[in-house]
Write an enzyme that holds these catalytic residues in place. Sequence first.
Site, PDB file in Angstrom:
ATOM      1  N   THR A  51     -45.850  -1.787  -6.387  1.00 48.01           N
ATOM      2  CA  THR A  51     -44.658  -1.963  -5.726  1.00 48.01           C
ATOM      3  C   THR A  51     -43.564  -2.206  -7.005  1.00 48.01           C
ATOM      4  O   THR A  51     -42.623  -2.077  -7.215  1.00 48.01           O
ATOM      5  CB  THR A  51     -44.581  -3.154  -4.650  1.00 48.01           C
ATOM      6  N   HIS A  54     -43.003   0.758  -8.885  1.00 45.17           N
ATOM      7  CA  HIS A  54     -41.845   1.405  -7.836  1.00 45.17           C
ATOM      8  C   HIS A  54     -40.516   1.181  -8.231  1.00 45.17           C
ATOM      9  O   HIS A  54     -39.599   1.699  -8.536  1.00 45.17           O
ATOM     10  CB  HIS A  54     -41.988   1.403  -6.349  1.00 45.17           C
TER      11      HIS A  54
END
Length: 351
Positions: A51, A54
């Site tokens: 994450t 990202h």
Amino acid sequence: MFAAFCIEEETGMFAVNYVGSRTMALEEREPADLRAGEVRIAVAYVGLCGTDLHVFHGDMDARVSTPATIGHEMSGTIAALGPGVEGWSIGDPVTVMPLVWDGTCPACRAGNQHICQHLDFIGIDSPGALQQFWNVPAATLVRLPAGVSLRDAALVEPVAVAVHDVRRSELAAGDKAVVIGAGPIGVLIATVAAALGAEVVVAEIDPARRTAAAELGLTTVDPSSVDQAAWVEEWTGGAGADVVFEVSGAAAAVRGATDLVKVRGTLVVVAIHPQPRPLDLHRVFWRELRILGARVYQRADFERAAELVADGTIPAAKLVTGVVPLAEVQSAFGVLEAGQAMKLLVELNAS
């Protein structure tokens, strides 16, 4: 790479902020004032995850306001207590379950606070752990078991993800499970499932990740060189797997996952799929399959994860492939992008 730094006064600290696509910036600042109900943590280690990658790529700019201090996999010790905090002492070793819910939305009222419809995921929606002193609500603290090292404890959050995924699947001892994807979460799911007593195989096309999983004692299969469905059918005596965990995030993996599940078996979608994926709904219908999403975790998952790390069920030392100082976060993301590490930790106040 950032220049090396040191702290000369206790009141100052360093943090790293995401400031735009593929750019992290080192900042010196004062710790935020403690509010009622908060604690200040001297952060020891922060894990960098998919994450975070990202965010680093700019894929979450619509959600993340810059400059943003990210990071949610962590360990540390309590450095200060805000007004009204009870049950904690300075020096306590802790990690953080980085979820704050509103308690009023329909999901919360139904008992699903961990997936609140207005969830504040700390480290994404609000300031995270890539700072030497981090203020968080005391309610988010998770006490670490005696004797667990802070280095190992930085893995509790991703282990909690795996514990939640396995618990949600209702996998049982003796069941057969397929984990698609041998990244950090896939390996942790496989490890947690095996500890439960299930038979587990990990499907992974990348040779390095497949080797890393095998070195941890996990059975692996290469879907690019064998017929994955035929392999699973033979392994299960023609039945199919009781549970399949899709952790790769690949469209082809989703399309083929339903071929691996037994009649009335379960497919658990763990990976983040930013785009809609084709799914074999005929297979879902024909075999009466159950498809589940698994997003974050609940407190019981965190507490179980801390136990698994502390007792050595999770091979933390083997999973952590590198530790970097706060000043090298930018280059650490480059290592993650290249797929050269299973789990990287950032060291902040560790001793």
